[in-house]
Design a protein around this motif. Sequence first.
Motif, PDB file in Angstrom:
ATOM      1  N   PRO A   1      57.892  43.429  54.507  1.00 23.54           N
ATOM      2  CA  PRO A   1      58.041  42.400  55.547  1.00 23.54           C
ATOM      3  C   PRO A   1      58.670  41.129  55.000  1.00 23.54           C
ATOM      4  CG  PRO A   1      55.756  42.578  54.851  1.00 23.54           C
ATOM      5  CD  PRO A   1      56.481  43.694  54.175  1.00 23.54           C
ATOM      6  N   SER A   2      59.387  40.456  55.858  1.00 24.44           N
ATOM      7  CA  SER A   2      60.013  39.182  55.503  1.00 24.44           C
ATOM      8  C   SER A   2      60.238  38.389  56.792  1.00 24.44           C
ATOM      9  CB  SER A   2      61.352  39.420  54.789  1.00 24.44           C
ATOM     10  OG  SER A   2      62.243  40.152  55.630  1.00 24.44           O
ATOM     11  N   PRO A   3      60.469  37.079  56.690  1.00 23.60           N
ATOM     12  CA  PRO A   3      60.651  36.252  57.893  1.00 23.60           C
ATOM     13  C   PRO A   3      61.860  36.676  58.725  1.00 23.60           C
ATOM     14  CG  PRO A   3      60.207  34.892  55.973  1.00 23.60           C
ATOM     15  CD  PRO A   3      60.452  36.270  55.460  1.00 23.60           C
ATOM     16  N   GLU A   4      61.718  36.564  60.032  1.00 29.19           N
ATOM     17  CA  GLU A   4      62.813  36.831  60.972  1.00 29.19           C
ATOM     18  C   GLU A   4      62.789  35.718  62.027  1.00 29.19           C
ATOM     19  OE1 GLU A   4      65.214  39.084  61.101  1.00 29.19           O
ATOM     20  OE2 GLU A   4      64.592  40.248  59.332  1.00 29.19           O
ATOM     21  N   PRO A   5      63.346  34.555  61.702  1.00 31.53           N
ATOM     22  CA  PRO A   5      63.252  33.400  62.597  1.00 31.53           C
ATOM     23  C   PRO A   5      64.036  33.547  63.906  1.00 31.53           C
ATOM     24  CG  PRO A   5      64.706  32.925  60.758  1.00 31.53           C
ATOM     25  CD  PRO A   5      64.051  34.236  60.442  1.00 31.53           C
ATOM     26  N   ASN A   6      64.945  34.510  63.982  1.00 34.74           N
ATOM     27  CA  ASN A   6      65.796  34.636  65.171  1.00 34.74           C
ATOM     28  C   ASN A   6      65.434  35.830  66.044  1.00 34.74           C
ATOM     29  OD1 ASN A   6      67.456  32.379  64.372  1.00 34.74           O
ATOM     30  ND2 ASN A   6      68.415  33.732  62.862  1.00 34.74           N
ATOM     31  N   MET A   7      64.172  36.198  66.064  1.00 32.19           N
ATOM     32  CA  MET A   7      63.748  37.330  66.870  1.00 32.19           C
ATOM     33  C   MET A   7      63.880  37.015  68.362  1.00 32.19           C
ATOM     34  SD  MET A   7      60.394  38.553  64.699  1.00 32.19           S
ATOM     35  CE  MET A   7      60.206  40.217  65.360  1.00 32.19           C
ATOM     36  N   HIS A   8      64.303  38.011  69.141  1.00 30.48           N
ATOM     37  CA  HIS A   8      64.461  37.857  70.584  1.00 30.48           C
ATOM     38  C   HIS A   8      63.152  38.170  71.312  1.00 30.48           C
ATOM     39  CE1 HIS A   8      68.871  37.695  70.048  1.00 30.48           C
ATOM     40  NE2 HIS A   8      68.644  38.553  69.078  1.00 30.48           N
TER      41      HIS A   8
ATOM     42  N   THR B   1      57.917  37.791  68.741  1.00 23.68           N
ATOM     43  CA  THR B   1      57.899  36.578  67.915  1.00 23.68           C
ATOM     44  C   THR B   1      56.544  36.308  67.262  1.00 23.68           C
ATOM     45  OG1 THR B   1      57.471  35.287  69.933  1.00 23.68           O
ATOM     46  CG2 THR B   1      59.757  35.465  69.201  1.00 23.68           C
ATOM     47  N   LEU B   2      55.518  37.027  67.676  1.00 22.23           N
ATOM     48  CA  LEU B   2      54.217  36.907  67.018  1.00 22.23           C
ATOM     49  C   LEU B   2      54.338  37.236  65.537  1.00 22.23           C
ATOM     50  CD1 LEU B   2      51.095  36.533  67.365  1.00 22.23           C
ATOM     51  CD2 LEU B   2      50.973  38.989  67.836  1.00 22.23           C
ATOM     52  N   TYR B   3      55.331  38.048  65.187  1.00 19.14           N
ATOM     53  CA  TYR B   3      55.492  38.514  63.811  1.00 19.14           C
ATOM     54  C   TYR B   3      56.711  37.901  63.126  1.00 19.14           C
ATOM     55  CZ  TYR B   3      52.510  41.892  66.149  1.00 19.14           C
ATOM     56  OH  TYR B   3      51.511  42.478  66.901  1.00 19.14           O
ATOM     57  N   SER B   4      57.245  36.828  63.658  1.00 15.80           N
ATOM     58  CA  SER B   4      58.485  36.268  63.124  1.00 15.80           C
ATOM     59  C   SER B   4      58.338  35.700  61.713  1.00 15.80           C
ATOM     60  CB  SER B   4      59.030  35.183  64.057  1.00 15.80           C
ATOM     61  OG  SER B   4      58.121  34.101  64.171  1.00 15.80           O
ATOM     62  N   LYS B   5      57.152  35.237  61.361  1.00 15.32           N
ATOM     63  CA  LYS B   5      56.950  34.655  60.026  1.00 15.32           C
ATOM     64  C   LYS B   5      56.905  35.732  58.935  1.00 15.32           C
ATOM     65  CE  LYS B   5      54.596  30.460  61.510  1.00 15.32           C
ATOM     66  NZ  LYS B   5      55.697  29.581  61.071  1.00 15.32           N
TER      67      LYS B   5
ATOM     68  N   TYR C   1      63.778  44.125  61.915  1.00 12.64           N
ATOM     69  CA  TYR C   1      64.853  43.143  61.887  1.00 12.64           C
ATOM     70  C   TYR C   1      65.015  42.510  63.270  1.00 12.64           C
ATOM     71  CZ  TYR C   1      66.139  45.199  57.400  1.00 12.64           C
ATOM     72  OH  TYR C   1      66.123  45.646  56.100  1.00 12.64           O
ATOM     73  N   ALA C   2      65.496  41.280  63.287  1.00  9.93           N
ATOM     74  CA  ALA C   2      65.649  40.558  64.547  1.00  9.93           C
ATOM     75  C   ALA C   2      66.534  41.310  65.532  1.00  9.93           C
ATOM     76  CB  ALA C   2      66.222  39.170  64.282  1.00  9.93           C
ATOM     77  N   ASP C   3      67.580  41.980  65.045  1.00 10.77           N
ATOM     78  CA  ASP C   3      68.488  42.657  65.970  1.00 10.77           C
ATOM     79  C   ASP C   3      67.811  43.816  66.697  1.00 10.77           C
ATOM     80  OD1 ASP C   3      68.315  44.358  63.809  1.00 10.77           O
ATOM     81  OD2 ASP C   3      70.476  44.503  63.458  1.00 10.77           O
ATOM     82  N   PHE C   4      66.764  44.407  66.093  1.00 14.28           N
ATOM     83  CA  PHE C   4      66.034  45.468  66.794  1.00 14.28           C
ATOM     84  C   PHE C   4      65.423  44.929  68.087  1.00 14.28           C
ATOM     85  CE2 PHE C   4      61.792  47.022  67.812  1.00 14.28           C
ATOM     86  CZ  PHE C   4      62.089  48.327  68.196  1.00 14.28           C
ATOM     87  N   THR C   5      64.940  43.712  68.057  1.00 17.92           N
ATOM     88  CA  THR C   5      64.211  43.163  69.203  1.00 17.92           C
ATOM     89  C   THR C   5      65.120  42.819  70.386  1.00 17.92           C
ATOM     90  OG1 THR C   5      64.299  40.865  68.384  1.00 17.92           O
ATOM     91  CG2 THR C   5      62.453  42.227  67.654  1.00 17.92           C
ATOM     92  N   GLU C   6      66.432  42.889  70.199  1.00 25.62           N
ATOM     93  CA  GLU C   6      67.355  42.675  71.315  1.00 25.62           C
ATOM     94  C   GLU C   6      67.092  43.693  72.428  1.00 25.62           C
ATOM     95  OE1 GLU C   6      71.418  42.573  70.143  1.00 25.62           O
ATOM     96  OE2 GLU C   6      71.113  41.075  68.574  1.00 25.62           O
ATOM     97  N   GLN C   7      66.674  44.897  72.040  1.00 25.64           N
ATOM     98  CA  GLN C   7      66.413  45.953  73.016  1.00 25.64           C
ATOM     99  C   GLN C   7      65.256  45.600  73.949  1.00 25.64           C
ATOM    100  OE1 GLN C   7      66.675  50.103  71.053  1.00 25.64           O
ATOM    101  NE2 GLN C   7      66.245  48.720  69.348  1.00 25.64           N
ATOM    102  N   LEU C   8      64.372  44.739  73.470  1.00 27.79           N
ATOM    103  CA  LEU C   8      63.192  44.366  74.240  1.00 27.79           C
ATOM    104  C   LEU C   8      63.348  43.029  74.961  1.00 27.79           C
ATOM    105  CD1 LEU C   8      60.546  45.256  71.495  1.00 27.79           C
ATOM    106  CD2 LEU C   8      61.117  46.628  73.505  1.00 27.79           C
ATOM    107  N   ALA C   9      64.463  42.379  74.744  1.00 26.90           N
ATOM    108  CA  ALA C   9      64.612  40.996  75.216  1.00 26.90           C
ATOM    109  C   ALA C   9      64.956  40.888  76.692  1.00 26.90           C
ATOM    110  CB  ALA C   9      65.668  40.275  74.385  1.00 26.90           C
TER     111      ALA C   9
END
Length: 238
Positions: free
Chosen positions: A32-39, A42-46, A51-59
């Motif tokens: 795990p590592s920080p992902e400040p640009n999650m779509h 975001t509960l797990y962004s720290k 990866y942030a780009d995975f969360t685009e599917q859920l945005a």
Amino acid sequence: MLRFAVTLFAVITSSTCQKYGCLEGDTHKLKPSPEPNMHECTLYSKSSCCYADFTEQLAHSPVIKVNNSYWNRCGQLSKSCEVFTKKIECFYRCSPHAAHWIHPNYTAGIQSVPLCQSFCNDWYEACKDDSICVHNWLTDWEWDESGENHCKNKCIPYSEMYANGTDMCQTMWGESFKVSESSCLCLQMNMKDMMAIKYLLSESSEESSSISSSEEHACQKRLLKFEKLKGDEGEQTR
């Protein structure tokens, strides 16, 4: 004051990650590592296992599919049901704590993650009027050559597929989740989880499957303090 609670969550997250890393799924990181640009998620962004780009599917709502798994085979999920489905997806894909409950025979899976009864009841209430065609989302789909899921059986309401919130939580994702006997030492997929995680990841909890009264009391005490801090913070921002 709320900043202290967020910092505590980050500290707990960091120590847990060093020990467990991430699950070995197709979208998971090694660590795990920080992902400040999650779509979303975001509960797990720290400290995230996705990866942030995975969360685009859920945005974007309604969610059509995640990777090759369609969510709308029985029609689009209602907004309320989609919210809970996202919470489960985010935990599995992104939580740095998920690997604590790694399945012993399948390193991309989880087993017996303790969910709060209230969470399961609310999830069931949110989805009971939506429709579904599989009892177990992990095993009951028919998968085509391109890896996409299709119904084998007719679509019926969640309220017919599952008897109640407990039944849904403990069967919808196979062995992945269980309903906890505790009202505090369990996950709700929100910021309150930071209180439960501290005790769920303790050495004593690892060595014993039972919940001690002292751990339960300590968790409840911390949870009440956390809720008071949030309440005070809210008052100050009005």
